[in-house]
Motif scaffolding. Structure first.
Motif, PDB file in Angstrom:
ATOM      1  N   LEU A 121       0.968  -0.895   0.231  1.00 30.84           N
ATOM      2  CA  LEU A 121       0.006   0.030   0.025  1.00 30.84           C
ATOM      3  C   LEU A 121       0.926   1.299   0.104  1.00 30.84           C
ATOM      4  O   LEU A 121       1.964   1.190   0.637  1.00 30.84           O
ATOM      5  CB  LEU A 121      -0.870   0.140   1.372  1.00 30.84           C
ATOM      6  N   TYR A 122       0.834   2.257  -0.875  1.00 31.36           N
ATOM      7  CA  TYR A 122       1.381   3.248  -0.859  1.00 31.36           C
ATOM      8  C   TYR A 122       0.545   4.569  -0.685  1.00 31.36           C
ATOM      9  O   TYR A 122      -0.442   4.954  -0.833  1.00 31.36           O
ATOM     10  CB  TYR A 122       1.923   3.398  -2.535  1.00 31.36           C
ATOM     11  N   PHE A 123       1.551   5.371   0.188  1.00 27.48           N
ATOM     12  CA  PHE A 123       1.102   6.761   0.723  1.00 27.48           C
ATOM     13  C   PHE A 123       2.140   7.839  -0.180  1.00 27.48           C
ATOM     14  O   PHE A 123       3.223   7.762   0.085  1.00 27.48           O
ATOM     15  CB  PHE A 123       1.174   6.901   2.033  1.00 27.48           C
ATOM     16  N   ILE A 124       1.563   8.720  -0.732  1.00 28.53           N
ATOM     17  CA  ILE A 124       2.383   9.695  -1.492  1.00 28.53           C
ATOM     18  C   ILE A 124       2.942  10.932  -0.409  1.00 28.53           C
ATOM     19  O   ILE A 124       1.869  11.465   0.270  1.00 28.53           O
ATOM     20  CB  ILE A 124       1.608  10.696  -2.481  1.00 28.53           C
ATOM     21  N   VAL A 125       4.274  11.026  -0.387  1.00 30.61           N
ATOM     22  CA  VAL A 125       4.685  11.819   0.593  1.00 30.61           C
ATOM     23  C   VAL A 125       4.815  13.417  -0.322  1.00 30.61           C
ATOM     24  O   VAL A 125       4.329  14.363   0.058  1.00 30.61           O
ATOM     25  CB  VAL A 125       6.235  11.661   1.075  1.00 30.61           C
ATOM     26  N   ASP A 126       5.378  13.393  -1.536  1.00 30.35           N
ATOM     27  CA  ASP A 126       5.412  14.487  -2.345  1.00 30.35           C
ATOM     28  C   ASP A 126       5.506  14.112  -3.816  1.00 30.35           C
ATOM     29  O   ASP A 126       6.156  12.877  -4.145  1.00 30.35           O
ATOM     30  CB  ASP A 126       6.553  15.258  -1.939  1.00 30.35           C
ATOM     31  N   GLY A 127       4.918  14.856  -4.775  1.00 27.70           N
ATOM     32  CA  GLY A 127       4.874  14.451  -5.989  1.00 27.70           C
ATOM     33  C   GLY A 127       3.471  14.286  -6.459  1.00 27.70           C
ATOM     34  O   GLY A 127       2.784  14.212  -5.613  1.00 27.70           O
ATOM     35  N   GLU A 128       3.431  13.666  -7.777  1.00 25.91           N
ATOM     36  CA  GLU A 128       2.064  13.283  -8.355  1.00 25.91           C
ATOM     37  C   GLU A 128       2.191  11.833  -9.070  1.00 25.91           C
ATOM     38  O   GLU A 128       3.093  11.765  -9.840  1.00 25.91           O
ATOM     39  CB  GLU A 128       1.604  14.393  -9.384  1.00 25.91           C
ATOM     40  N   VAL A 129       1.017  11.177  -9.013  1.00 24.20           N
ATOM     41  CA  VAL A 129       1.215   9.741  -9.823  1.00 24.20           C
ATOM     42  C   VAL A 129      -0.299   9.774 -10.641  1.00 24.20           C
ATOM     43  O   VAL A 129      -1.096  10.638 -10.461  1.00 24.20           O
ATOM     44  CB  VAL A 129       1.214   8.737  -8.919  1.00 24.20           C
ATOM     45  N   GLU A 130      -0.071   8.970 -11.610  1.00 23.94           N
ATOM     46  CA  GLU A 130      -1.243   9.109 -12.450  1.00 23.94           C
ATOM     47  C   GLU A 130      -1.538   7.513 -12.529  1.00 23.94           C
ATOM     48  O   GLU A 130      -0.972   6.455 -12.461  1.00 23.94           O
ATOM     49  CB  GLU A 130      -1.009   9.361 -13.777  1.00 23.94           C
ATOM     50  N   VAL A 131      -3.257   7.252 -12.319  1.00 20.26           N
ATOM     51  CA  VAL A 131      -3.650   6.069 -12.389  1.00 20.26           C
ATOM     52  C   VAL A 131      -4.370   5.689 -13.603  1.00 20.26           C
ATOM     53  O   VAL A 131      -5.227   6.500 -14.034  1.00 20.26           O
ATOM     54  CB  VAL A 131      -4.713   5.726 -10.891  1.00 20.26           C
ATOM     55  N   CYS A 132      -3.755   4.554 -14.469  1.00 23.40           N
ATOM     56  CA  CYS A 132      -4.455   4.358 -15.720  1.00 23.40           C
ATOM     57  C   CYS A 132      -5.003   3.067 -15.631  1.00 23.40           C
ATOM     58  O   CYS A 132      -4.334   2.026 -15.226  1.00 23.40           O
ATOM     59  CB  CYS A 132      -3.289   4.552 -16.750  1.00 23.40           C
ATOM     60  N   LYS A 133      -5.938   2.693 -16.781  1.00 23.72           N
ATOM     61  CA  LYS A 133      -6.525   1.493 -16.832  1.00 23.72           C
ATOM     62  C   LYS A 133      -6.609   1.221 -18.471  1.00 23.72           C
ATOM     63  O   LYS A 133      -6.689   2.047 -19.009  1.00 23.72           O
ATOM     64  CB  LYS A 133      -8.049   1.547 -16.255  1.00 23.72           C
ATOM     65  N   GLN A 134      -6.237  -0.330 -18.780  1.00 23.39           N
ATOM     66  CA  GLN A 134      -5.875  -0.467 -19.984  1.00 23.39           C
ATOM     67  C   GLN A 134      -7.416  -0.808 -20.287  1.00 23.39           C
ATOM     68  O   GLN A 134      -8.094  -1.879 -19.856  1.00 23.39           O
ATOM     69  CB  GLN A 134      -5.009  -1.881 -20.253  1.00 23.39           C
ATOM     70  N   VAL A 135      -7.929  -0.149 -21.594  1.00 21.60           N
ATOM     71  CA  VAL A 135      -9.433  -0.540 -21.961  1.00 21.60           C
ATOM     72  C   VAL A 135      -9.205  -0.903 -23.237  1.00 21.60           C
ATOM     73  O   VAL A 135      -8.785  -0.264 -24.057  1.00 21.60           O
ATOM     74  CB  VAL A 135     -10.274   0.613 -21.682  1.00 21.60           C
ATOM     75  N   PRO A 136      -9.861  -1.848 -23.719  1.00 20.87           N
ATOM     76  CA  PRO A 136      -9.592  -2.520 -24.924  1.00 20.87           C
ATOM     77  C   PRO A 136     -10.157  -1.675 -26.018  1.00 20.87           C
ATOM     78  O   PRO A 136     -11.516  -0.771 -25.623  1.00 20.87           O
ATOM     79  CB  PRO A 136     -10.634  -3.867 -25.006  1.00 20.87           C
ATOM     80  N   GLY A 137      -9.704  -1.276 -26.983  1.00 29.45           N
ATOM     81  CA  GLY A 137     -10.179  -0.552 -28.096  1.00 29.45           C
ATOM     82  C   GLY A 137      -9.676   0.952 -27.716  1.00 29.45           C
ATOM     83  O   GLY A 137      -9.838   2.164 -28.506  1.00 29.45           O
ATOM     84  N   HIS A 138      -9.465   1.418 -26.652  1.00 34.60           N
ATOM     85  CA  HIS A 138      -8.998   2.744 -26.005  1.00 34.60           C
ATOM     86  C   HIS A 138      -7.622   2.757 -25.663  1.00 34.60           C
ATOM     87  O   HIS A 138      -7.380   4.128 -25.386  1.00 34.60           O
ATOM     88  CB  HIS A 138     -10.030   3.391 -25.077  1.00 34.60           C
ATOM     89  N   GLY A 139      -6.833   1.845 -25.413  1.00 32.73           N
ATOM     90  CA  GLY A 139      -5.624   1.801 -24.796  1.00 32.73           C
ATOM     91  C   GLY A 139      -5.721   2.297 -23.535  1.00 32.73           C
ATOM     92  O   GLY A 139      -6.444   2.035 -22.576  1.00 32.73           O
ATOM     93  N   ASP A 140      -4.577   3.082 -22.857  1.00 28.75           N
ATOM     94  CA  ASP A 140      -4.443   3.537 -21.467  1.00 28.75           C
ATOM     95  C   ASP A 140      -5.325   4.533 -21.357  1.00 28.75           C
ATOM     96  O   ASP A 140      -5.593   5.819 -22.101  1.00 28.75           O
ATOM     97  CB  ASP A 140      -3.140   3.735 -21.220  1.00 28.75           C
TER      98      ASP A 140
END
Length: 184
Positions: free
Chosen positions: A75-94
């Motif tokens: 389990l991750y807690f962000i201290v500083d900075g930014e992350v992006e959450v992406c999902k692979q969707v068929p026909g649409h990519g990330d």
């Protein structure tokens, strides 16, 4: 001559005591050994088989923290900075689901549900996170039951949000972190 049993043990300890430097050290060791004979062993034990259950990690820009389908054991807690959450969707990519910043957490769906990651998370810039493994989370949940309830509530919220259609496509069970907090 061959000695065994209590007499051999007592002679070995006596010889060992005689070799110790200083009278104060000899007395401390003798008292410790005597107390070990009279009192039960201490119930507090150090667990030495796993060295780390919480650690700080650093990721550079565009570095993948974990991928969709990976085993979820942190389990991750962000201290500083930014992350992006992406999902692979068929026909649409990330498909980008959201951005997370300091104070947000991610990775709890796979950790609490004991299954694989439901989305890919990557750093947008330089990111520092606090990573907590499954054993440490279990220990935290046993001592702080409201924490488990809080994370379960976040999972329900995220899974409910992920079932809403987006641009005509249906994405389910994909969100791995809470939405970022809005400053007021």
């Amino acid at each position: 001559m061959r000695l065994s049993g209590f007499l051999a043990w007592w002679l070995w300890r006596t010889i060992y005591l005689m070799k110790l430097p200083g009278l104060d050290r000899k007395i401390r060791v003798a008292v410790d050994w005597t107390l070990d004979l009279l009192l039960p062993p201490d119930i507090v034990q150090l667990k030495t088989d796993r060295a780390v259950s919480m650690r700080r990690e650093h990721f550079e820009a565009d570095q993948v923290i974990f991928r969709e389908g990976d085993h979820g054991d942190w389990l991750y807690f962000i201290v500083d900075g930014e992350v992006e959450v992406c999902k692979q969707v068929p026909g649409h990519g990330d498909v980008s689901l959201r951005r997370l910043g300091p104070g947000d957490c991610f990775g709890e769906i796979a950790l609490l549900g004991d299954h694989v990651r439901t989305a890919t998370t990557r750093s947008l810039g330089s990111v520092n996170v606090l990573a907590v493994d499954r054993d440490a989370c279990t220990a935290l949940f046993s001592t702080l039951p409201p924490m488990r309830g809080f994370l379960e509530g976040l999972i329900e919220e995220r899974l409910g949000m992920s079932r809403e259609p987006s641009n005509g496509s249906h994405v389910s069970n994909v969100v791995t972190a809470p939405p970022t907090r809005k400053e007021t």
